[in-house]
Design a protein around this motif. Structure first.
Motif, PDB file in Angstrom:
ATOM      1  N   ALA A 218       7.658  99.890  74.260  1.00  0.00           N
ATOM      2  CA  ALA A 218       7.116 101.249  74.171  1.00  0.00           C
ATOM      3  C   ALA A 218       7.065 101.819  75.586  1.00  0.00           C
ATOM      4  O   ALA A 218       6.644 101.136  76.520  1.00  0.00           O
ATOM      5  CB  ALA A 218       5.716 101.230  73.569  1.00  0.00           C
ATOM      6  N   TYR A 219       7.530 103.030  75.724  1.00  0.00           N
ATOM      7  CA  TYR A 219       7.469 103.706  77.010  1.00  0.00           C
ATOM      8  C   TYR A 219       6.265 104.643  77.008  1.00  0.00           C
ATOM      9  O   TYR A 219       6.052 105.387  76.057  1.00  0.00           O
ATOM     10  CB  TYR A 219       8.754 104.477  77.285  1.00  0.00           C
ATOM     11  CG  TYR A 219       9.927 103.562  77.499  1.00  0.00           C
ATOM     12  CD1 TYR A 219      10.015 102.782  78.648  1.00  0.00           C
ATOM     13  CD2 TYR A 219      10.941 103.456  76.566  1.00  0.00           C
ATOM     14  CE1 TYR A 219      11.081 101.916  78.845  1.00  0.00           C
ATOM     15  CE2 TYR A 219      12.012 102.599  76.751  1.00  0.00           C
ATOM     16  CZ  TYR A 219      12.072 101.838  77.896  1.00  0.00           C
ATOM     17  OH  TYR A 219      13.123 100.991  78.089  1.00  0.00           O
ATOM     18  N   ILE A 220       5.506 104.595  78.089  1.00  0.00           N
ATOM     19  CA  ILE A 220       4.304 105.405  78.232  1.00  0.00           C
ATOM     20  C   ILE A 220       4.581 106.462  79.293  1.00  0.00           C
ATOM     21  O   ILE A 220       5.019 106.135  80.398  1.00  0.00           O
ATOM     22  CB  ILE A 220       3.106 104.536  78.684  1.00  0.00           C
ATOM     23  CG1 ILE A 220       2.940 103.296  77.813  1.00  0.00           C
ATOM     24  CG2 ILE A 220       1.840 105.373  78.748  1.00  0.00           C
ATOM     25  CD1 ILE A 220       2.687 103.545  76.359  1.00  0.00           C
ATOM     26  N   ARG A 221       4.327 107.722  78.934  1.00  0.00           N
ATOM     27  CA  ARG A 221       4.513 108.779  79.934  1.00  0.00           C
ATOM     28  C   ARG A 221       3.570 109.936  79.659  1.00  0.00           C
ATOM     29  O   ARG A 221       3.150 110.162  78.520  1.00  0.00           O
ATOM     30  CB  ARG A 221       5.946 109.270  79.976  1.00  0.00           C
ATOM     31  CG  ARG A 221       6.404 110.045  78.772  1.00  0.00           C
ATOM     32  CD  ARG A 221       7.845 110.539  78.977  1.00  0.00           C
ATOM     33  NE  ARG A 221       8.287 111.273  77.822  1.00  0.00           N
ATOM     34  CZ  ARG A 221       8.164 112.591  77.681  1.00  0.00           C
ATOM     35  NH1 ARG A 221       7.616 113.314  78.621  1.00  0.00           N
ATOM     36  NH2 ARG A 221       8.596 113.189  76.586  1.00  0.00           N
TER      37      ARG A 221
ATOM     38  N   GLU B 105       5.373  96.171  73.726  1.00  0.00           N
ATOM     39  CA  GLU B 105       5.205  95.883  75.158  1.00  0.00           C
ATOM     40  C   GLU B 105       5.346  97.196  75.917  1.00  0.00           C
ATOM     41  O   GLU B 105       6.434  97.764  75.981  1.00  0.00           O
ATOM     42  CB  GLU B 105       6.253  94.880  75.617  1.00  0.00           C
ATOM     43  CG  GLU B 105       6.098  94.439  77.055  1.00  0.00           C
ATOM     44  CD  GLU B 105       4.820  93.634  77.300  1.00  0.00           C
ATOM     45  OE1 GLU B 105       4.246  93.804  78.388  1.00  0.00           O
ATOM     46  OE2 GLU B 105       4.431  92.853  76.433  1.00  0.00           O
ATOM     47  N   PRO B 106       4.239  97.730  76.468  1.00  0.00           N
ATOM     48  CA  PRO B 106       4.299  99.032  77.141  1.00  0.00           C
ATOM     49  C   PRO B 106       4.879  98.972  78.552  1.00  0.00           C
ATOM     50  O   PRO B 106       4.621  98.027  79.296  1.00  0.00           O
ATOM     51  CB  PRO B 106       2.841  99.475  77.166  1.00  0.00           C
ATOM     52  CG  PRO B 106       2.065  98.205  77.161  1.00  0.00           C
ATOM     53  CD  PRO B 106       2.889  97.201  76.401  1.00  0.00           C
ATOM     54  N   PHE B 107       5.647  99.993  78.896  1.00  0.00           N
ATOM     55  CA  PHE B 107       6.190 100.173  80.232  1.00  0.00           C
ATOM     56  C   PHE B 107       5.998 101.632  80.634  1.00  0.00           C
ATOM     57  O   PHE B 107       6.170 102.525  79.801  1.00  0.00           O
ATOM     58  CB  PHE B 107       7.702  99.849  80.265  1.00  0.00           C
ATOM     59  CG  PHE B 107       7.996  98.393  80.044  1.00  0.00           C
ATOM     60  CD1 PHE B 107       8.019  97.504  81.091  1.00  0.00           C
ATOM     61  CD2 PHE B 107       8.235  97.912  78.761  1.00  0.00           C
ATOM     62  CE1 PHE B 107       8.288  96.158  80.891  1.00  0.00           C
ATOM     63  CE2 PHE B 107       8.513  96.571  78.538  1.00  0.00           C
ATOM     64  CZ  PHE B 107       8.531  95.694  79.612  1.00  0.00           C
ATOM     65  N   SER B 108       5.658 101.862  81.886  1.00  0.00           N
ATOM     66  CA  SER B 108       5.491 103.222  82.386  1.00  0.00           C
ATOM     67  C   SER B 108       6.833 103.869  82.662  1.00  0.00           C
ATOM     68  O   SER B 108       7.769 103.206  83.089  1.00  0.00           O
ATOM     69  CB  SER B 108       4.693 103.237  83.698  1.00  0.00           C
ATOM     70  OG  SER B 108       3.358 102.930  83.464  1.00  0.00           O
ATOM     71  N   THR B 109       6.903 105.154  82.406  1.00  0.00           N
ATOM     72  CA  THR B 109       8.045 105.959  82.836  1.00  0.00           C
ATOM     73  C   THR B 109       7.502 107.155  83.582  1.00  0.00           C
ATOM     74  O   THR B 109       6.337 107.493  83.472  1.00  0.00           O
ATOM     75  CB  THR B 109       8.896 106.452  81.645  1.00  0.00           C
ATOM     76  OG1 THR B 109       8.089 107.296  80.825  1.00  0.00           O
ATOM     77  CG2 THR B 109       9.443 105.306  80.838  1.00  0.00           C
ATOM     78  N   HIS B 110       8.351 107.784  84.334  1.00  0.00           N
ATOM     79  CA  HIS B 110       7.918 108.984  85.059  1.00  0.00           C
ATOM     80  C   HIS B 110       9.058 109.929  85.206  1.00  0.00           C
ATOM     81  O   HIS B 110      10.148 109.696  84.814  1.00  0.00           O
ATOM     82  CB  HIS B 110       7.317 108.635  86.418  1.00  0.00           C
ATOM     83  CG  HIS B 110       8.084 107.633  87.201  1.00  0.00           C
ATOM     84  ND1 HIS B 110       9.085 107.950  88.051  1.00  0.00           N
ATOM     85  CD2 HIS B 110       8.007 106.269  87.212  1.00  0.00           C
ATOM     86  CE1 HIS B 110       9.582 106.845  88.585  1.00  0.00           C
ATOM     87  NE2 HIS B 110       8.935 105.826  88.091  1.00  0.00           N
TER      88      HIS B 110
END
Length: 73
Positions: A14-17, A68-73
């Motif tokens: 999962a991408y978190i932004r 599994e969360p990962f940050s994006t920007h």
């Protein structure tokens, strides 16, 4: 799809932004108090699965749904 995270099963990322509230549909935007930050939990293909009011909650939501969360920007 190949992921750069070999330890994470396909479909479990999962991408978190942070999201600009002005880009959300009117019916959703009407439910958000002015000045509130909005964070999205997204599938790899970009589909938004959930919205939260802070980054920490977004990571929690992802993990609670076996992602599994990962940050994006």
């Amino acid at each position: 799809m190949q992921t750069p995270y070999a330890y994470t099963p396909e479909g479990k990322i999962a991408y978190i932004r942070q999201i600009d509230p002005d880009t959300l549909p009117d019916d959703i935007r009407a439910q958000i108090p002015g000045g509130t930050q909005v964070w999205g939990v997204h599938r790899v293909d970009g589909e938004c699965l959930a919205l939260t009011q802070d980054r920490r909650s977004a990571f929690f939501v992802a993990r609670e749904n076996d992602l599994e969360p990962f940050s994006t920007h």
